[in-house]
Design a protein around this motif. Structure first.
Motif, short mmCIF file in Angstrom:
data_model
loop_
_atom_site.label_atom_id
_atom_site.label_comp_id
_atom_site.label_asym_id
_atom_site.label_seq_id
_atom_site.Cartn_x
_atom_site.Cartn_y
_atom_site.Cartn_z
N LEU A 1 37.99 34.15 41.16
CA LEU A 1 37.58 32.98 39.91
C LEU A 1 36.49 33.40 39.26
N GLY A 2 35.98 34.58 39.50
CA GLY A 2 35.22 35.30 38.58
C GLY A 2 34.46 36.60 39.15
N GLY B 1 28.60 41.30 48.44
CA GLY B 1 30.22 41.07 48.31
C GLY B 1 30.80 41.89 47.42
N PRO B 2 32.10 41.84 47.07
CA PRO B 2 32.87 42.51 46.33
C PRO B 2 32.73 42.43 44.89
N ALA B 3 33.20 43.02 44.16
CA ALA B 3 32.96 43.24 42.60
C ALA B 3 33.65 41.99 42.05
N LEU B 4 34.61 41.28 42.77
CA LEU B 4 35.28 39.95 42.17
C LEU B 4 35.23 39.14 43.31
N VAL B 5 34.80 37.78 42.70
CA VAL B 5 34.79 36.54 43.84
C VAL B 5 36.31 36.06 43.88
N ASP B 6 37.06 36.84 44.86
CA ASP B 6 38.40 36.39 45.10
C ASP B 6 38.33 35.30 46.24
N LEU B 7 39.21 34.39 46.20
CA LEU B 7 39.31 33.13 47.01
C LEU B 7 38.92 33.52 48.46
N MET C 1 44.63 43.98 46.14
CA MET C 1 43.73 44.23 45.25
C MET C 1 43.47 42.84 44.36
N SER C 2 42.25 42.34 44.23
CA SER C 2 41.77 41.17 43.67
C SER C 2 41.99 41.45 42.24
N VAL C 3 42.40 40.14 41.54
CA VAL C 3 42.56 40.08 40.11
C VAL C 3 42.29 39.02 39.55
N LEU C 4 41.64 38.90 38.24
CA LEU C 4 41.30 37.88 37.59
C LEU C 4 42.46 37.26 36.73
N PRO C 5 42.79 36.13 36.66
CA PRO C 5 43.87 35.58 35.84
C PRO C 5 43.56 35.75 34.32
N ASP C 6 44.89 35.92 33.66
CA ASP C 6 44.71 35.83 32.41
C ASP C 6 44.27 34.46 31.68
N PRO D 1 34.74 48.44 39.06
CA PRO D 1 35.67 47.18 38.92
C PRO D 1 36.41 47.10 37.50
N TRP D 2 36.81 48.02 36.86
CA TRP D 2 37.40 47.69 35.47
C TRP D 2 38.43 46.71 35.31
N PRO D 3 38.56 45.89 34.50
CA PRO D 3 39.39 44.81 33.98
C PRO D 3 40.92 45.63 34.10
N ASP D 4 42.00 45.05 34.69
CA ASP D 4 43.14 45.54 34.99
C ASP D 4 43.94 45.14 33.85
N PRO D 5 44.28 45.97 32.85
CA PRO D 5 45.06 45.72 31.69
C PRO D 5 46.66 45.29 31.99
N ARG D 6 47.26 45.72 33.09
CA ARG D 6 48.41 45.47 33.52
C ARG D 6 48.72 43.95 33.86
N ALA D 7 47.46 43.31 34.09
CA ALA D 7 47.48 42.12 34.39
C ALA D 7 47.44 40.91 33.30
N ILE D 8 47.11 41.52 32.01
CA ILE D 8 47.05 40.81 30.82
C ILE D 8 48.28 40.68 30.36
N ARG D 9 48.54 39.05 29.93
CA ARG D 9 49.66 38.43 29.24
C ARG D 9 49.70 37.87 27.98
N THR D 10 48.40 37.71 27.49
CA THR D 10 48.33 36.95 26.46
C THR D 10 47.09 37.98 25.44
N VAL D 11 47.03 37.31 24.11
CA VAL D 11 46.11 38.06 23.30
C VAL D 11 44.57 37.25 23.73
N THR D 12 44.65 36.33 24.25
CA THR D 12 43.13 35.87 24.61
C THR D 12 43.02 36.68 25.99
N GLY D 13 43.80 36.93 26.95
CA GLY D 13 43.49 37.74 28.09
C GLY D 13 43.16 38.95 27.59
N PHE D 14 43.56 39.60 26.60
CA PHE D 14 43.39 41.06 26.07
C PHE D 14 41.77 40.96 25.69
N LEU D 15 41.38 40.14 24.79
CA LEU D 15 40.11 40.01 24.11
C LEU D 15 39.21 39.89 25.29
#
Length: 388
Positions: free
Chosen positions: A237-238, A199-205, A1-6, A265-279
């Motif tokens: 990357l986006g 392409g897919p919802a997330l532009v993974d590498l 599963m593709s993931v956006l970095p926090d 493709p909802w954002p995955d809250p389990r990948a959130i590490r920081t307040v910036t990432g949450f917001l």
């Protein structure tokens, strides 16, 4: 599963050499670095905070690059992005050397051996994932040419990373005279800005590499190479801006959508590490929903005004209570089981930030100005506090 970095736990170091004393000038490289920095900070990509993106242009020596890289490597806990654009040389041991402004052909001490970069990533980095993008020549045999040979990906490989290398045979097409960007970075920026059709919802590498390979080949340009270690190809990357929902979506249309599994493709809250990432992810929810702020308000059954939605998505800190966030997520259409994960992420971040909040002077909590709220106390009390 593709993931956006926090974005709060990620860093990017972008290095570009456009001016040379002994090698051909590459003016497009300066545009590369500035455009990529803006993209990584902006809504079309990772939305990294300004301070998390470091641009190093025309570094005076290797230590100027390695110092910034080492700092970012110790700060990042999620993803570290390293980019280099400029000339690349090959030393006597067939190792890649990144050319700096004072680099001379045949004098390796004037350049930056890629192995030094690799060692920083291996020995000093706290990041779980590394993204290495090399837009450079590999031989420096001809003026204005960006060249390469076989095996660049093998030589530059870093464990636990994804390497994307613009490497091919010697060709002037890779750095066309008069173009705004080099050919490879120009195609990279285009893919992230405009998206990848079908392409897919997330532009993974992994997706990005395949798209760039087809694009560069179709244009008659050298094709890139890639190396994936530990599934880093799934780092995105986006969002794919060619695959976003039609906007704005009417609230009634969402309400009348047929029941069934929600595959958006909802954002995955389990990948959130920081307040910036949450917001950042919270704002991304509305993008995925396709709803305007007014439409979100309309779906909240009167619990949120459009202004409340706007304030929630533009606040600088974590919401102090959970209720408004829960209403917002539900109004956007996020499934209940995912809302549970969101609440767990919110609670975890609240717990993490509690010690820092408790350490702040009482006068500055919740006030925002940092000035004592003297009008709430008798004057004698204020004087005692001031004297202490």
């Amino acid at each position: 599963m593709s993931v956006l970095p926090d974005p709060g736990a990620s860093r990017a170091v972008l290095v570009g050499t456009s001016q040379y004393e002994h090698l051909e000038q590459l003016p497009a490289v300066s545009n590369n670095v500035q455009a990529l920095a803006d993209l990584l900070r902006g809504p079309l990509s990772l939305q990294l905070p300004d301070r998390h993106v470091t641009a190093v242009e025309n570094p005076v020596a290797a230590h100027a690059v390695l110092g910034e890289l080492r700092r970012a490597a110790t700060e990042a806990s999620d993803t570290l992005i390293v980019y280099f654009a400029g000339h690349g040389l090959v030393d006597a041991q067939d190792q890649l050397v990144l050319a700096l402004p004072h680099t001379e052909f045949g004098r390796i001490e004037t350049g930056l051996p890629y192995d030094w970069v690799r060692q920083v990533l291996l020995l000093d980095s706290r990041a779980e994932r590394h993204v290495v993008i090399l837009d450079c020549c590999y031989s420096g045999l001809a003026l204005g040419r960006m060249s390469a040979g076989t095996g660049l990906a093998d030589q530059a490989a870093v464990e636990g990373s994804f390497l994307l290398a613009a490497a091919a045979e010697t060709r002037t097409a890779l750095a066309p005279v008069g173009e705004t960007y080099t050919a490879f970075t120009g195609a990279l920026l285009e893919a992230l800005r405009q998206g990848i059709p079908s392409g897919p919802a997330l532009v993974d590498l992994g997706t990005l590499y395949r798209h760039l390979r087809l694009t560069m080949e179709a244009r008659g340009h050298p094709v890139p190479q890639a190396r994936d270690r530990n599934s880093a190809a799934r780092v995105a990357l986006g969002r794919n801006h060619a695959n976003l929902p039609a906007w704005p979506v009417a609230a009634a249309a969402v309400a009348d959508a047929p029941a069934g599994p929600d595959e958006r493709p909802w954002p995955d809250p389990r990948a959130i590490r920081t307040v910036t990432g949450f917001l950042t992810a919270l704002a991304d929810v509305r993008v995925v929903s396709g709803l305007t702020q007014k439409a979100v308000s309309g779906r909240s059954a009167g619990s949120m005004t459009a202004g409340t939605v706007g304030r929630l998505l533009n606040r600088p800190d974590l919401p102090a209570t959970w209720g408004t966030t829960a209403v917002y997520l539900s109004a956007c259409g996020v499934p209940d089981e995912q809302i549970t994960h969101w609440q767990a992420a919110w609670q975890r971040l609240r717990t993490q930030s509690a010690p820092a909040e408790a350490a702040r002077p009482a006068a500055t909590r919740d006030g925002g100005s940092g000035k004592p709220r003297v009008w709430q106390r008798p004057m004698s009390t204020f004087r005692r506090r001031r004297d202490h």
